[in-house]
Design an enzyme around this catalytic site. Structure first.
Site: not given
Ligand code: F6P
Length: 366
Positions: A16, A121, A143-144, A187, A239, A290-291
C-alpha cells in the site's frame, strides 16, 4: 566487493502507498545520480511490475519537486508476490512461482542492487530474492508502524496527524448533537494509529487489536459519560480490534494480494451494538484511505529523506540484506531478517497505554 561495483540501482515501492514514498525515492536518486554517477532504474507498480519487467531509467527531472508529493511516482501494488504470482488460468486465477522471471529482469537491466521500499510483505519477498542472489536493501514504509527492528516507519506520522485532526473535528459535531461518534482507523493487526490518534485527540474509548475488549465495558463507559452530563463520547477503534471471543471483522479476502485479508467493518459493528444496548444515538466515520493520501508531514519528509540517503550509502558500501532503521534518534541499519522476525505491536502495558489510562481513557477491558 569494491564500492565501485554498484553502478546501477533499481528502486521499487511495494504494498500500500503511504506519504513519504517520493521523498525516499528522491533521497536515494539525488545523491546516487549527482554525487556518485549511479544510474537509477525505477520499477513500475511494485513487484507486479518487476515480474513483468516494467522499468525505466529515472532522470533528474523525474525526481525534482517531489519531496512533498503523496503517492509514488513509480506506482505500487499489493499484489504480485513473485513467489506466489497470480495469473489467469483456465479455471480462474492460478498462483505460480515467477521468481526466476524476476531475477532475469534484474540481470537483464544490469542492476547491481535493488532498494525495496515497503512493509512486512515487501521485506519478506526481499529476503527471498536476496537468497536467490539479488543484492537487496530495504526501506521500512507503512502507516501501520508495525514493522519490527525499527522504532518508526515513515508514513506513520502523517497518518497519525490526519487521524488526530479527524477526531478533533468529530468532537465538535459529537458535542453539538450529543452523539456517540465511532471512528475506525487503519493499522491491520497493530493498534498504533488508534492508540496515538486516540490519545492525541482525547478519545474516551480506544479499541486496539492488542487488547480484546468487553462489550459491557464499552457500554458502561458511554452510559456513565452520558449520565454524568458529558452528552457525547468518542470511540476510536482500530480496524483490527475485536471483542474478546470474537473474530476480527474482515471486509473481503483476495488471494491475489500479498496479504489476502482486507480489514473493515468493526466501526459499524461497534456503533450498531452501542445503539442497540444503550439507546444512544451513534454515527460512524471510517477514515480509510484518507490516512494514506496527500502530503507527508515535515517529520515524514525528513525521516524518508534520511532513510533514502542511508540506503544509498549502504548500497555503495555493498552492505546488502540490510534494512535502514530508526533506533532512538539515529538512522542505522539492521538485517532484513530481523525486521520480519516479529511484528511490532502495541505493548499492552507500555508507557503510552498507561499514560492514556491515567488520563481516563478506557480500552474496554476493565
Ligand atoms: O498496510 C497499510 C494499509 O493501509 C492497512 O492499514 C490497511 O488495512 C490496508 O493497507 C488497506 O489496503 P488496501 O489499500 O488494499 O485497501
Amino acid at each position: 566487493m569494491s564500492e565501485k561495483k554498484v553502478r546501477r540501482i533499481g528502486i521499487l515501492t511495494g504494498g500500500g502507498d503511504c506519504p513519504g514514498l517520493n521523498a525516499v525515492i528522491r533521497g536515494i536518486a539525488k545523491p546516487a545520480m549527482t554525487d556518485y554517477g549511479v544510474t537509477v532504474v525505477g520499477i513500475q507498480d511494485g513487484f507486479e511490475g518487476f515480474v513483468e519487467g516494467r522499468m525505466r531509467e529515472l532522470s533528474r527531472q523525474d525526481i525534482s519537486g517531489i519531496i512533498g508529493l503523496g503517492g509514488t511516482i513509480l506506482g505500487t501494488s499489493n499484489k504480485g508476490d513473485p513467489f506466489h504470482f497470480p495469473t489467469e488460468g483456465n479455471n480462474g486465477i492460478d498462483i505460480v512461482d515467477a521468481s526466476a522471471r524476476t531475477l532475469k529482469h534484474y540481470k537483464g537491466w544490469g542492476l547491481d542492487c535493488l532498494i525495496a521500499i515497503g512493509g512486512d510483505g515487501t521485506m519478506h519477498i526481499s529476503k527471498k530474492l536476496g537468497e536467490m542472489g539479488m543484492n537487496i536493501i530495504g526501506v521500512p514504509k507503512t502507516i501501520d508502524n508495525d514493522l519490527g527492528a525499527t522504532d518508526q516507519t515513515f508514513g506513520f506520522d502523517t497518518a497519525l496527524s490526519i487521524a488526530t485532526e479527524a477526531i478533533d473535528r468529530l468532537h465538535t459535531t459529537a458535542s453539538a448533537h450529543h452523539r456517540v461518534m465511532v471512528i475506525e482507523v487503519m493499522g491491520r493487526y497493530a493498534g498504533w494509529i488508534a492508540l496515538q490518534a486516540g490519545l492525541a485527540g482525547g478519545a474516551d474509548i480506544i479499541l486496539l487489536p492488542e487488547i480484546p475488549f468487553k462489550w459491557e465495558s464499552v457500554f458502561q463507559r458511554v452510559i456513565e459519560r452520558s449520565t454524568r452530563g458529558n452528552r457525547f463520547s468518542i470511540v476510536c477503534v482500530a480496524e483490527g480490534a475485536k471483542a474478546a471471543h470474537e473474530e476480527i471483522v474482515v471486509k473481503e479476502t483476495d488471494i491475489k494480494r500479498t496479504d489476502p485479508i482486507r480489514f473493515g467493518g468493526i466501526g459499524d459493528h461497534v456503533a450498531h451494538k452501542v445503539t442497540e444496548e444503550t439507546g444512544l444515538e451513534t454515527r460512524v466515520t471510517v477514515l480509510g484511505h484518507l490516512q494514506r493520501g496527500g502530503s507527508p508531514t515535515a517529520y515524514d519528509r525528513i525521516l524518508a529523506t534520511r532513510y533514502g540517503t542511508k540506503a544509498v550509502e549502504l548500497a555503495l558500501a555493498c552492505q546488502f540484506g540490510q534494512m535502514v532503521s530508526l533506533q532512538g534518534l539515529a538512522v542505522t541499519s539492521v538485517p532484513i531478517a530481523d525486521a520480519i522476525a516479529r511484528q511490532r505491536l502495541v505493548p499492552v502495558d507500555g508507557e503510552v497505554v498507561r499514560a492514556a489510562r491515567a488520563v481516563g481513557t478506557s480500552f474496554g477491558d476493565e
